[in-house]
Design a protein around this motif. Structure first.
Motif, PDB file in Angstrom:
ATOM      1  N   ALA A 190       0.811  -1.221   0.000  1.00 58.22           N
ATOM      2  CA  ALA A 190       0.000   0.000   0.000  1.00 58.22           C
ATOM      3  C   ALA A 190       0.839   1.264   0.000  1.00 58.22           C
ATOM      4  CB  ALA A 190      -0.920   0.011   1.226  1.00 58.22           C
ATOM      5  N   ALA A 191       2.153   1.147   0.093  1.00 61.00           N
ATOM      6  CA  ALA A 191       3.016   2.304   0.338  1.00 61.00           C
ATOM      7  C   ALA A 191       2.916   3.363  -0.748  1.00 61.00           C
ATOM      8  CB  ALA A 191       4.466   1.858   0.506  1.00 61.00           C
ATOM      9  N   THR A 192       2.770   2.957  -2.005  1.00 62.27           N
ATOM     10  CA  THR A 192       2.792   3.918  -3.112  1.00 62.27           C
ATOM     11  C   THR A 192       1.400   4.214  -3.669  1.00 62.27           C
ATOM     12  OG1 THR A 192       3.195   2.142  -4.713  1.00 62.27           O
ATOM     13  CG2 THR A 192       5.133   3.243  -3.772  1.00 62.27           C
ATOM     14  N   CYS A 193       0.348   3.836  -2.925  1.00 61.03           N
ATOM     15  CA  CYS A 193      -1.038   4.089  -3.378  1.00 61.03           C
ATOM     16  C   CYS A 193      -1.275   3.584  -4.801  1.00 61.03           C
ATOM     17  CB  CYS A 193      -1.370   5.580  -3.298  1.00 61.03           C
ATOM     18  SG  CYS A 193      -1.221   6.289  -1.657  1.00 61.03           S
ATOM     19  N   PRO A 194      -1.076   2.299  -5.054  1.00 61.92           N
ATOM     20  CA  PRO A 194      -1.233   1.788  -6.421  1.00 61.92           C
ATOM     21  C   PRO A 194      -2.653   1.948  -6.960  1.00 61.92           C
ATOM     22  CG  PRO A 194      -1.074  -0.023  -4.845  1.00 61.92           C
ATOM     23  CD  PRO A 194      -0.753   1.221  -4.086  1.00 61.92           C
ATOM     24  N   GLU A 195      -3.638   2.123  -6.076  1.00 59.49           N
ATOM     25  CA  GLU A 195      -5.023   2.274  -6.520  1.00 59.49           C
ATOM     26  C   GLU A 195      -5.220   3.518  -7.387  1.00 59.49           C
ATOM     27  OE1 GLU A 195      -4.857   0.125  -2.603  1.00 59.49           O
ATOM     28  OE2 GLU A 195      -4.048   1.997  -3.396  1.00 59.49           O
ATOM     29  N   LEU A 196      -4.319   4.497  -7.265  1.00 61.31           N
ATOM     30  CA  LEU A 196      -4.461   5.740  -8.023  1.00 61.31           C
ATOM     31  C   LEU A 196      -3.854   5.657  -9.420  1.00 61.31           C
ATOM     32  CD1 LEU A 196      -3.671   8.384  -5.241  1.00 61.31           C
ATOM     33  CD2 LEU A 196      -5.896   7.535  -6.014  1.00 61.31           C
ATOM     34  N   THR A 197      -3.241   4.543  -9.762  1.00 64.39           N
ATOM     35  CA  THR A 197      -2.575   4.420 -11.065  1.00 64.39           C
ATOM     36  C   THR A 197      -3.551   4.638 -12.220  1.00 64.39           C
ATOM     37  OG1 THR A 197      -0.992   2.857 -10.106  1.00 64.39           O
ATOM     38  CG2 THR A 197      -1.173   2.924 -12.512  1.00 64.39           C
ATOM     39  N   ASP A 198      -4.732   4.044 -12.124  1.00 61.59           N
ATOM     40  CA  ASP A 198      -5.701   4.111 -13.226  1.00 61.59           C
ATOM     41  C   ASP A 198      -6.880   5.021 -12.909  1.00 61.59           C
ATOM     42  OD1 ASP A 198      -4.211   2.235 -14.713  1.00 61.59           O
ATOM     43  OD2 ASP A 198      -5.122   0.583 -13.598  1.00 61.59           O
ATOM     44  N   HIS A 202      -6.679  12.163 -13.768  1.00 65.69           N
ATOM     45  CA  HIS A 202      -5.243  11.937 -13.900  1.00 65.69           C
ATOM     46  C   HIS A 202      -4.416  12.962 -13.124  1.00 65.69           C
ATOM     47  CE1 HIS A 202      -6.198   8.970 -16.928  1.00 65.69           C
ATOM     48  NE2 HIS A 202      -6.852   9.874 -17.650  1.00 65.69           N
ATOM     49  N   THR A 203      -4.676  14.231 -13.339  1.00 66.62           N
ATOM     50  CA  THR A 203      -3.854  15.267 -12.716  1.00 66.62           C
ATOM     51  C   THR A 203      -4.023  15.268 -11.201  1.00 66.62           C
ATOM     52  OG1 THR A 203      -4.018  16.641 -14.703  1.00 66.62           O
ATOM     53  CG2 THR A 203      -3.359  17.728 -12.657  1.00 66.62           C
ATOM     54  N   ALA A 204      -5.266  15.290 -10.740  1.00 64.15           N
ATOM     55  CA  ALA A 204      -5.516  15.321  -9.294  1.00 64.15           C
ATOM     56  C   ALA A 204      -5.003  14.058  -8.625  1.00 64.15           C
ATOM     57  CB  ALA A 204      -7.012  15.491  -9.030  1.00 64.15           C
ATOM     58  N   ALA A 205      -5.183  12.912  -9.260  1.00 61.48           N
ATOM     59  CA  ALA A 205      -4.721  11.657  -8.665  1.00 61.48           C
ATOM     60  C   ALA A 205      -3.201  11.613  -8.584  1.00 61.48           C
ATOM     61  CB  ALA A 205      -5.243  10.477  -9.479  1.00 61.48           C
ATOM     62  N   ARG A 243       1.903  17.397 -13.308  1.00 60.39           N
ATOM     63  CA  ARG A 243       2.457  18.692 -13.719  1.00 60.39           C
ATOM     64  C   ARG A 243       2.373  19.746 -12.600  1.00 60.39           C
ATOM     65  NH1 ARG A 243      -0.907  17.197 -17.796  1.00 60.39           N
ATOM     66  NH2 ARG A 243      -2.406  18.828 -17.298  1.00 60.39           N
ATOM     67  N   PRO A 244       2.827  19.415 -11.382  1.00 65.22           N
ATOM     68  CA  PRO A 244       2.746  20.403 -10.297  1.00 65.22           C
ATOM     69  C   PRO A 244       3.809  21.486 -10.373  1.00 65.22           C
ATOM     70  CG  PRO A 244       3.817  18.420  -9.500  1.00 65.22           C
ATOM     71  CD  PRO A 244       3.403  18.135 -10.919  1.00 65.22           C
TER      72      PRO A 244
END
Length: 510
Positions: A190-198, A202-205, A243-244
């Protein structure tokens, strides 16, 4: 009730006549059992203390767990809270299956969010915010439950259905000293939040993912040793997608910009991205250092060295940009040329702060020491009225304070406004620029009364408009000038309505 000669009908009538408190007391002693639940539920809804009392008996833990489905998140938390009230005298431990069953039910909504790409971002944010600030929310109750029962963490993280939610919770909120190496290794999926990959956002995630992995790396520094390459790769990918770094920061976005830079300093390893982050710092406004404010007036215990620019910088909490540059300079992947270029654009007090701070890398401290010192540059001194008397245009000096306050921190901003408000050199033009809240609540009463009289005079409609404005919540940003204009506008509108009514009456007459 304890007599074995009681008939089922008499037993049911006695239970039916008992209060909830009496039923709980009998359930705790074993007089009332799970077999009596049909009688109890015929008159009462399931409540937390009943489940707690039943679960005190090992052979009734499973029936008690089945009753959990009747409760909401707050009720589930109260089951555990009632345990101390009912069983503390027995020094009896809470049954592990009961704790785990409660955690399973609390994690279910979050687990559902994480399994769907459309809701994964919301789920991660809810987990990150689950720190107890909102007592009724499921994620807050879950963390409080986990925090109170750390010996159940290994079993909960290994659960195939809800373990991922618990891993996220521990990485976000648990002190690292309470997580041993074995448990931290269990949490790595869970360390890298893989759920946000897809995630479709896109930008906010991507930005949220960078923020979360940086927070977790700061919370648990061992992650940088266990999975450094993974963290670096996810950070680089998050910067590419989110793109932060590709914007010019606004004055009201300084905290967010600093957070992005510090996050990248923690988990970034791409020299180009770290260079861009360093350049982003140089685009932030200079800090505003203020001396001469009443709260900063030297006292008997005052140390003169506290007035040194670098001390003033930290005392007024204006050192955040310098601190971010120190952190990004501490990243071995950051090019030293990018840091030295950024140093030259900082406030002299920031340069001094970096040079003297113990966490500054030696090469960075030497680069800061090589820059020319100009300690008085960029420091605003608030003068007393006696000192303003010697100025050719005291009102203009006060105006420069008001112009400078726009770049100030909140509490410095308020103090500058108060200094102008209390000066005898204030003018109506200056007072119109202050917030109405300052003028009406902090101004000297005689001055405030005179302002109201000059604004409303003997005009009843203006006094009525003033009362209406004061009875409604004042906008924090509304100036006193806007309030005066609002009162005048209300009076003009009333007069216009009267004229219109008279004209209409004249035209209708024969």
């Amino acid at each position: 009730m304890s007599r074995t000669t009681l008939t089922p009908g008499l037993r049911a009538r006695l239970i039916d006549a008992s209060s909830p408190e009496q039923i709980v007391a009998m359930a705790a002693t074993g007089t009332v059992t799970a077999n009596d639940l049909p009688t109890i539920t015929a008159r009462h809804r399931i409540w937390p203390a009943l489940i707690t009392a039943l679960a005190a008996h090992p052979h009734q833990v499973d029936p008690a767990i089945d009753l959990l489905d009747h409760l909401g998140p707050e009720g589930l938390e109260n089951v555990l809270a009632c345990w101390n009230e009912i069983h503390c005298a027995l020094l009896q431990d809470i049954p592990g299956p009961l704790v785990e069953a409660i955690c399973h039910r609390l994690t279910a909504p979050l687990a559902a969010d994480l399994t769907s790409p459309q809701t994964a971002l919301d789920g991660i944010r809810r987990i990150a915010n689950g720190n107890g600030d909102r007592p009724a929310d499921c994620e807050d109750i879950l963390w409080r439950t986990l925090d109170a029962h750390p010996h159940h963490w290994p079993a909960l993280t290994a659960d195939p259905c809800f373990g991922q939610v618990v891993r996220h919770m521990l990485l976000e909120h648990a002190p690292t000293q309470k997580i041993d190496d074995a448990l931290l290794s269990t949490c790595l999926p869970a360390a890298t939040c893989p759920e946000l990959t897809d995630a479709p956002q896109h930008t906010a995630a991507a930005r949220e993912r960078l923020r979360r992995i940086a927070h977790r790396a700061r919370q648990h520094p061992r992650l940088l040793t266990l999975i450094p390459d993974t963290l670096h790769a996810v950070a680089a990918d998050s910067v590419t997608k989110g793109r932060p770094l590709g914007f010019t920061p606004r004055t009201d976005c300084v905290p967010g910009t600093l957070r992005i830079v510090e996050d990248l300093a923690t988990v970034g390893a791409d020299p180009k991205q770290l260079t861009l982050a360093t350049q982003l710092l140089t685009q932030l406004p200079w800090p505003l250092l203020v001396t001469g404010l009443p709260r900063l007036t030297p006292t008997a215990w005052h140390n003169p060295h506290d007035d040194e620019p670098h001390q003033l910088l930290e005392r007024q909490y204006q050192h955040c940009r310098a601190q971010a540059l120190v952190r990004i300079a501490s990243n071995p992947s950051t090019p030293s040329s990018a840091v030295t270029t950024a140093l030259a654009s900082l406030h002299p007090a920031e340069v001094a702060w970096i040079r003297l701070h113990p966490d500054t890398p030696l090469w960075c401290a030497r680069a800061a020491a090589a820059l020319p010192a100009n300690p008085g540059l960029g420091i605003l001194r608030i003068l007393t009225d006696s000192e303003l008397d010697d100025h050719p245009d005291p009102a203009n000096t006060l105006q420069t304070w008001l112009d400078a306050r726009l770049c100030a921190d909140t509490w410095v901003y308020d103090d500058i406004c108060s200094a102008v408000l209390r000066s005898r050199h204030r003018t109506t033009a200056l007072l119109r620029q202050l917030t109405a809240r300052h003028v009406l609540t902090q101004g000297p009463p005689p001055m405030t009364a005179q302002l109201m009289l000059s604004t409303c005079g003997s005009n009843p409609s203006r006094w009525s408009a003033l009362l209406d404005a004061l009875e409604s919540p004042l906008d924090e940003e509304a100036t006193f000038g806007q309030l005066v204009d609002q009162i005048s506008h209300a009076d003009n509108k009333l007069q216009m309505n009267r004229v219109t009514s008279k004209l209409a009456g004249t035209r209708s007459s024969p």
